[in-house]
Design a protein around this motif. Structure first.
Motif, PDB file in Angstrom:
ATOM      1  N   ILE A   1       0.837  -1.207   0.000  1.00  0.00           N
ATOM      2  CA  ILE A   1       0.000   0.000   0.000  1.00  0.00           C
ATOM      3  C   ILE A   1       0.872   1.257   0.000  1.00  0.00           C
ATOM      4  N   ASP A   2       1.910   1.260   0.831  1.00  0.00           N
ATOM      5  CA  ASP A   2       2.745   2.468   0.931  1.00  0.00           C
ATOM      6  C   ASP A   2       3.451   2.773  -0.384  1.00  0.00           C
ATOM      7  N   PHE A   3       3.973   1.743  -1.031  1.00  0.00           N
ATOM      8  CA  PHE A   3       4.601   1.983  -2.334  1.00  0.00           C
ATOM      9  C   PHE A   3       3.559   2.511  -3.328  1.00  0.00           C
ATOM     10  N   PHE A   4       2.381   1.925  -3.263  1.00  0.00           N
ATOM     11  CA  PHE A   4       1.313   2.333  -4.177  1.00  0.00           C
ATOM     12  C   PHE A   4       0.985   3.816  -3.971  1.00  0.00           C
ATOM     13  N   LEU A   5       0.927   4.214  -2.701  1.00  0.00           N
ATOM     14  CA  LEU A   5       0.508   5.581  -2.401  1.00  0.00           C
ATOM     15  C   LEU A   5       1.598   6.620  -2.649  1.00  0.00           C
ATOM     16  N   THR A   6       2.854   6.202  -2.557  1.00  0.00           N
ATOM     17  CA  THR A   6       3.908   7.199  -2.744  1.00  0.00           C
ATOM     18  C   THR A   6       4.159   7.475  -4.234  1.00  0.00           C
ATOM     19  N   ALA A   7       3.634   6.627  -5.098  1.00  0.00           N
ATOM     20  CA  ALA A   7       3.795   6.881  -6.546  1.00  0.00           C
ATOM     21  C   ALA A   7       2.875   8.018  -6.978  1.00  0.00           C
ATOM     22  N   ASP A   8       3.164   8.598  -8.144  1.00  0.00           N
ATOM     23  CA  ASP A   8       2.293   9.666  -8.647  1.00  0.00           C
ATOM     24  C   ASP A   8       0.961   9.100  -9.131  1.00  0.00           C
ATOM     25  N   GLU A   9       1.045   7.920  -9.714  1.00  0.00           N
ATOM     26  CA  GLU A   9      -0.174   7.289 -10.232  1.00  0.00           C
ATOM     27  C   GLU A   9      -0.167   5.824  -9.823  1.00  0.00           C
ATOM     28  N   GLY A  10      -1.327   5.300  -9.517  1.00  0.00           N
ATOM     29  CA  GLY A  10      -1.412   3.879  -9.167  1.00  0.00           C
ATOM     30  C   GLY A  10      -2.328   3.158 -10.129  1.00  0.00           C
ATOM     31  N   ILE A  11      -1.816   2.069 -10.703  1.00  0.00           N
ATOM     32  CA  ILE A  11      -2.672   1.248 -11.578  1.00  0.00           C
ATOM     33  C   ILE A  11      -2.993  -0.037 -10.830  1.00  0.00           C
ATOM     34  N   VAL A  12      -4.283  -0.344 -10.713  1.00  0.00           N
ATOM     35  CA  VAL A  12      -4.702  -1.585 -10.064  1.00  0.00           C
ATOM     36  C   VAL A  12      -5.022  -2.582 -11.163  1.00  0.00           C
ATOM     37  N   VAL A  13      -4.489  -3.802 -11.004  1.00  0.00           N
ATOM     38  CA  VAL A  13      -4.751  -4.832 -12.014  1.00  0.00           C
ATOM     39  C   VAL A  13      -5.625  -5.919 -11.388  1.00  0.00           C
ATOM     40  N   THR A  14      -6.602  -6.367 -12.142  1.00  0.00           N
ATOM     41  CA  THR A  14      -7.393  -7.507 -11.684  1.00  0.00           C
ATOM     42  C   THR A  14      -7.776  -8.342 -12.910  1.00  0.00           C
ATOM     43  N   ASN A  15      -8.201  -9.568 -12.647  1.00  0.00           N
ATOM     44  CA  ASN A  15      -8.844 -10.318 -13.724  1.00  0.00           C
ATOM     45  C   ASN A  15     -10.339 -10.335 -13.413  1.00  0.00           C
ATOM     46  N   PRO A  16     -11.176 -10.863 -14.319  1.00  0.00           N
ATOM     47  CA  PRO A  16     -12.619 -10.708 -14.086  1.00  0.00           C
ATOM     48  C   PRO A  16     -13.213 -11.724 -13.107  1.00  0.00           C
ATOM     49  N   GLU A  17     -12.391 -12.532 -12.461  1.00  0.00           N
ATOM     50  CA  GLU A  17     -12.960 -13.535 -11.550  1.00  0.00           C
ATOM     51  C   GLU A  17     -13.416 -12.884 -10.241  1.00  0.00           C
TER      52      GLU A  17
END
Ligand SMILES: Nc1ncnc2c1ncn2[C@@H]1O[C@H](COP(=O)(O)OP(=O)(O)OP(=O)(O)O)[C@@H](O)[C@H]1O
Ligand SMILES: [Mg+2]
Length: 435
Positions: free
Chosen positions: A202-218
């Protein structure tokens, strides 16, 4: 008046009004929007007084000085998402290849502290330097652990697998790492994060300028993805209101933090904050407005799957009061699995495959912000570049190299990973095999 806990959490004064505490990231967002400038005030705990932001050395780096702007990467993008095996690493590597092929300088960072494998996807079986060298201070300058890859303009900071201490760096260490990353001269820094919703991720995700979340459709991946988005938001709010006990009480309440169903929508939380602290409520609205994760739906098999991406967007708006930007989907494609087996990024392995075409469009239109027409030409340019890069990409001879993914691995022969399964069951053990 509350004091600054650290330079990562400061109070500011704009037009005689006090706001905060803010993290450097939130301050940067305010600077970008013109809501805070070098002439406004920051509370200095050391000097026990308000000082102009321009004189606040510890936060100098958040203002775009000419020298820093020239050095600092334009965009730090983190790729995360709750569920393991949804394609974060393969997408990061191919996004890196795509951007580099379009002339951008890119550094990919394997920030999966528990199971680093980005180097493997790039065909680098035994990285010369890793994250570990930086943390143990064997290498002091982060630039010295940046590795070249077979793709021109694409660099890599490899993760360190199997090192217990490293799997849990402190918040400050993570900030220091990100700070140093920003010093690297590149157009894009891409962070490939590990699975789960631990503080590290989470911390790495938040310290970036942009966060991309990846998921599959399951369904399970969708749930974990939504949970990841929710936890990121809560963590951001908790960091922002660390010094405000009454707001923290609301943010840490059981009904908000209980896993599973959402027991109270964010709009209600905001109302509760409004009742006790108007200025904090204004700040909270700001955090909700600036928290805009992006979403990629990977491994799409049929048209109906795409609805899952829209569902996440709708749920985030309704329940969390935030906008999720749906960047698009990537088709399920056997070519991706084949490319992984060949230790090549799929975009390079077959630029014409369905997944590659989807990603090429996403890179040119959504990441580089091209219009549809110029995006079309950019896609053609990209394909041409990829064909050239592909011809020069070295063959990897697995059997003669690293202990994992080679005949030296005790698991060789029983390994589902080679047949497109995931994850490699012994991937965390690589250091043990090192001779
Ligand atoms: N679009 C796709 N089509 C088919 N297979 C895919 C696709 N995307 C990913 N895969 C497969 O899924 C596997 C897992 O991908 P990847 O390692 O990138 O997941 P991850 O999210 O990084 O996992 P972890 O959380 O464990 O790091 C890959 O080995 C690849 O074979
Ligand atoms: Mg991964």
């Amino acid at each position: 008046m509350a004091r600054i806990a650290s330079i990562d959490n400061v109070f500011v004064r704009v037009n005689e009004k006090q706001y905060g505490p803010f993290s450097p990231r939130e301050l940067r967002a305010m600077i970008d929007k013109g809501k805070f400038s070098e002439n406004d005030l920051i509370w200095s705990e050391d000097q026990d007084q308000w000082i102009t932001a321009a004189d606040f050395n510890a936060l100098r780096y958040i203002f775009p000085s000419e020298e820093a702007a020239a050095k600092r990467p334009k965009r730090v993008i983190a790729v995360g998402g709750g569920k393991g095996g949804v394609g974060k690493t393969v997408l990061t590597s191919s996004i890196g290849v795509g951007l580099a092929s379009l002339g951008k300088d890119v550094v990919m960072v394997d920030a999966d502290l528990g199971g680093a494998n980005l180097h493997t996807v790039m065909g680098i079986l035994e990285p010369e330097h890793t994250f570990f060298d930086f943390y143990t201070l064997a290498v002091e300058d982060i630039k010295d652990i940046v590795l070249s890859t077979p793709v021109e303009r694409l660099k890599l900071i490899s993760g360190a697998c199997g090192t217990l201490g490293l799997a849990n760096p402190k918040y400050q260490q993570k900030l220091k790492f990100i700070r140093q990353l920003r010093e690297i001269d590149a157009d894009f820094i891409l962070l490939d994060l590990g699975a789960g919703s631990s503080f590290n991720v989470i911390d790495f995700f938040l310290t970036a300028d942009e966060g991309i979340v990846v998921t599959n459709p399951e369904p399970m991946a969708i749930q974990e993805c939504f949970n990841f988005i929710k936890i990121c938001l809560l963590r951001r709010l908790q960091l922002a209101f660390r010094g405000n006990e009454r707001v923290m009480e609301i943010l840490e309440s059981d009904e908000l933090n209980r896993p599973g169903r959402i027991h109270i929508p964010m709009s209600e939380v905001l109302k509760k904050v409004q009742e006790i602290d108007q200025s904090a409520a204004g700040m909270m609205e700001e955090v909700l407005a600036t928290n805009r994760p992006k979403l990629i739906l990977n491994m799409v098999m049929e048209k109906d799957d795409i609805k899952e991406g829209i569902a996440i967007q709708t749920a985030a708006a309704e329940l969390l009061s935030i906008d999720v930007e749906f960047l698009g989907y990537i088709t399920y494609d056997q070519g991706v699995r084949n490319a992984v087996r060949e230790l090549r990024p799929f975009l390079l392995q077959n630029p014409q495959s369905p997944a590659s075409q989807d990603l090429a469009k996403l890179i040119s239109v959504k990441i580089l912000g091209q219009s549809k027409i110029s995006g079309f030409f950019e896609k053609r340019k990209l394909r041409k570049q990829l064909m050239e890069q592909r011809a020069e990409y070295p063959e990897i001879n697995l059997q003669q190299q690293a202990p994992i993914c080679s005949i030296k691995c005790f698991y060789w022969g029983d390994c589902d990973y080679q047949n497109g399964g995931h994850p490699c069951a012994v991937r965390h053990l690589e250091p043990i095999f090192k001779q």
